[in-house]
Design an enzyme around this catalytic site. Structure first.
Site, PDB file in Angstrom:
ATOM      1  N   VAL B 142      44.471  40.773  36.877  1.00 26.93           N
ATOM      2  CA  VAL B 142      44.180  40.927  35.444  1.00 26.93           C
ATOM      3  C   VAL B 142      42.773  41.476  35.219  1.00 26.93           C
ATOM      4  CG1 VAL B 142      45.761  39.121  34.694  1.00 26.93           C
ATOM      5  CG2 VAL B 142      43.373  38.531  35.172  1.00 26.93           C
ATOM      6  N   ASP B 143      41.925  41.363  36.249  1.00 28.11           N
ATOM      7  CA  ASP B 143      40.531  41.780  36.071  1.00 28.11           C
ATOM      8  C   ASP B 143      40.350  43.292  36.046  1.00 28.11           C
ATOM      9  OD1 ASP B 143      39.733  39.137  36.010  1.00 28.11           O
ATOM     10  OD2 ASP B 143      39.493  39.029  38.172  1.00 28.11           O
ATOM     11  N   GLU B 246      34.217  35.501  28.809  1.00 30.80           N
ATOM     12  CA  GLU B 246      33.771  34.240  29.419  1.00 30.80           C
ATOM     13  C   GLU B 246      32.547  34.456  30.301  1.00 30.80           C
ATOM     14  OE1 GLU B 246      36.518  32.584  32.318  1.00 30.80           O
ATOM     15  OE2 GLU B 246      37.026  34.566  33.080  1.00 30.80           O
ATOM     16  N   LEU B 297      46.814  31.198  28.777  1.00 31.97           N
ATOM     17  CA  LEU B 297      47.810  31.772  27.877  1.00 31.97           C
ATOM     18  C   LEU B 297      47.805  33.300  27.968  1.00 31.97           C
ATOM     19  CD1 LEU B 297      47.985  28.906  26.853  1.00 31.97           C
ATOM     20  CD2 LEU B 297      47.732  29.728  24.524  1.00 31.97           C
TER      21      LEU B 297
END
Lengths: 422, 422
Positions: B142-143, B246, B297
């Site tokens: 996902v990065d 984040e 999520l």
């Protein structure tokens, strides 16, 4: 001769309140001989008080139809509550002055218990003050706390979002729990009642499925039994998924989220039950954790709205207009459940006097004896509400939501109105 | 004569890594004369090391097909990284022993840069140790930080989730901002790079649209300019939506989220940039705020997966098998962009040596000069990756995700293997 109508959205918005708006406006447009223009109040009741009305007849058919697929409040909403007739007499009078100035004879107020109360009062004083208005309340609230109606439009879509999210996150945690995160906490809305948290329970289908623990506002948080349950879930399943209601309370009735967290700047930190719970698990049991706070995402998630909820939301809007044309006053269309399986429902009618300020609690027998789960009875109630998918159209990979023109109606009153809000 | 294959999932899972698994298994099943059984390693590379293999031939066609629509890692994943050959020699040898025992000649390792490194090393030492294995890396993260490939499968779906969520939450905040929440902060993943935060920028289409501020890990957080921007957004638009990564850092390089938040129990609180930022806004500007942390999520949200991402994830799985059968070794199928609009892509090949341990950074010209937004160039890159919807099937209002039987293969080695993880 045709009279005008005024529609206002009230309180926290939902993924489907605009579907109700579509139901009201599209239905009203079918009776041009009886309903002239549907005005919408900008920013909810404030728009009426400040004579800031929107002319919805300026919106083309396609835009109104697109409301059915658009989350949040297309005309704006607010939390301004009118108090008793004695305390807020000037406001009630002002409402009627504005209605009179714009020949508004139908008032559709789309909100929760407070709005039903306001509509009810307006319906009662109109005649006394020489301008009777037909007031119809239209139910809406993600909190599912309106009485009489089977459920509150808006709730089913949050419920579906939460159930889907719990299932998805649980698959993620289960994949990695051997060496990584073992405990996952999802915080959901529900300050006073656990309806939304309960919906997370629908994600589980067979024993061992997540969520393994639901923390309800109705059940005082007991650290010891909670930690024991977390530990046994990790031992039995390899992981533990927890749904925590933002309204979780200690034994003394205080909110856990007000327990005095301080951020890096030294400020008291409001909200955030999930990080609290997760931190407790880490401290006492040593498990690696993750947490999520869905906040507005859950109530705005039109992309995963419940088909049932969309249909019902539209239906109560349509019914409201039909009730008004039928000569009814001081009523609210409600959803009447005819059977659980297959789920059958129809639109009924409740008196606003019976709806106003009455809060529907979650029945005690919807929560399992241990306080951590939902019963079969709860499941039978909730399950139909998340059935069906009603996807919005997409353009460029994103949902195509409508932003209306919201053309202002020329003011007719000389006086401005001072509102006491910041 | 047919040789067996081993497939393993590695690192943080995604909404679409199982689509890759489906691509591998379905393609391998088309060549029964060349590939015998596809084994899957339980819990990633740990399953190989501990000889804990799953026999995927026990899964019916429909179950494998359902993987395409199921998030997370169907066989389990882990973050166990093999170090250098010198430091982890025993582990590399053990891998080969297990492969040998089960006649595995094809190793498909589905992960990020670390996994590419492991695959590369195995591909190089196999021959030396007397058991050459064809190693194919398959991209996933996902990065979005893998080099050479146009994007990393898994990223497009997170990107879509974040863009959709920002748009939806922004509609909510806009509805209520007159009298309620004016600032909303959504925290998204991205510890080292702002790819996911950048995707939030896709929600905006016209000036004034949310998000009004994106906080990237690449841009040191400056309180003063940030607060000025929040204030001007509220003054100009009535509200301000912020996407915060984040991995947001202070000027000295430290993470904001490690700035010493303490919870009610007095523990240092990890994570939670969103509440920090929101608290700062409240303290300095006085605006009412809400915040959300999407956490797992976002990466598990198969219900709103990008159609493009699903297609590419499947394609790299399929291509991996075809490359292996084509006699290639130590390579990784990659996505090659042929054009932005219309988006055209094809599968190419990269050498694992070139992929291993190389991190793709977000180009500087993807971030606007003020540090708070994405450029048109960034938008042209990102937009195709979220195109298309690929909805899973639903049953009872919930996505129907598959849980495999995951039948264990009988162990053949006498020795157990001690792993150094907790």
């Amino acid at each position: 001769m045709a009279k005008n109508a005024c529609y206002a959205q009230s309180g926290g918005v939902t993924a489907v309140i605009n579907a109700t708006a579509a139901g009201v406006i599209e239905t009203a447009r079918k009776y041009p001989d009886r309903i002239g223009t549907v005005y919408a109040a900008r920013d909810g009741i404030i728009g009426v008080l400040t004579e800031d009305l929107i002319d919805t007849s300026q919106e083309p058919e396609e835009a109104i139809a697109a409301l059915r697929c658009t989350p949040a409040g297309a005309f704006g909403s607010c939390r301004h509550k009118l108090k008793s007739l004695e305390e807020s007499k000037a406001e009630y009078e002002r409402l009627l002055d504005v209605f009179k100035a714009h020949d508004v004879r139908y008032f559709f107020y789309n909100g929760g218990g407070d709005s039903a109360d306001t509509s009810y009062k307006v319906s009662q004083i109109g005649e006394k003050l020489g301008y009777p208005v037909t007031c119809i309340g239209i139910p809406k609230t993600v909190d599912n706390d309106l009485p009489i109606t089977d459920n509150s439009p808006g709730f089913g879509s949050v419920a579906k979002y939460v159930a889907v999210s719990v299932r998805e996150a649980a698959f993620d945690v289960r994949s990695m729990c051997k060496t990584s995160t073992k405990v996952f906490v999802l915080e959901v809305m529900g300050r006073h009642a656990g309806w939304i948290a309960a919906a997370g329970g629908l994600a589980a289908e067979v024993p061992g499925d997540a969520p393994h623990i639901i923390l309800f506002p109705e059940v005082a948080f007991d650290e010891r039994t909670f930690l024991e349950r977390v530990q046994s879930s990790v031992e039995d399943n390899g992981y533990c998924v927890i749904v925590a209601s933002e309204g979780l309370r200690n034994g003394d009735g205080s909110f856990l989220s007000e327990a005095g967290t301080r951020d890096a700047f030294g400020h008291a930190q409001l909200g955030g039950v999930a990080p609290l719970i997760a931190g407790l698990v880490k401290e006492r049991l040593g498990y690696k954790y993750h947490w999520a706070v869905a906040d507005y995402l859950q109530r705005a998630a039109r992309h995963i709205a419940s088909g049932t909820d969309v249909e019902q939301s539209y239906a109560v809007g349509k019914a409201a207009v039909e009730l008004a044309l039928d000569g009814q006053n001081a009523v609210m269309p409600v959803i009447v459940r005819k059977s659980d399986e297959p789920y059958q429902w129809e639109i009924g009618t409740a008196s606003l006097a019976d709806v106003a300020n009455v809060e529907k609690k979650m029945p005690a027998d919807f929560i399992t004896n241990d306080g951590f789960g939902i019963t079969d009875r709860c499941r039978r109630y909730l399950s139909p509400l998340i059935q069906g998918e009603d996807y919005p159209p997409y353009r460029n990979g994103l949902p195509e939501y409508v932003t209306l023109k919201n053309v202002a109606v020329l003011k007719k009153l000389d006086s401005a109105f001072e509102l006491k809000f910041k």
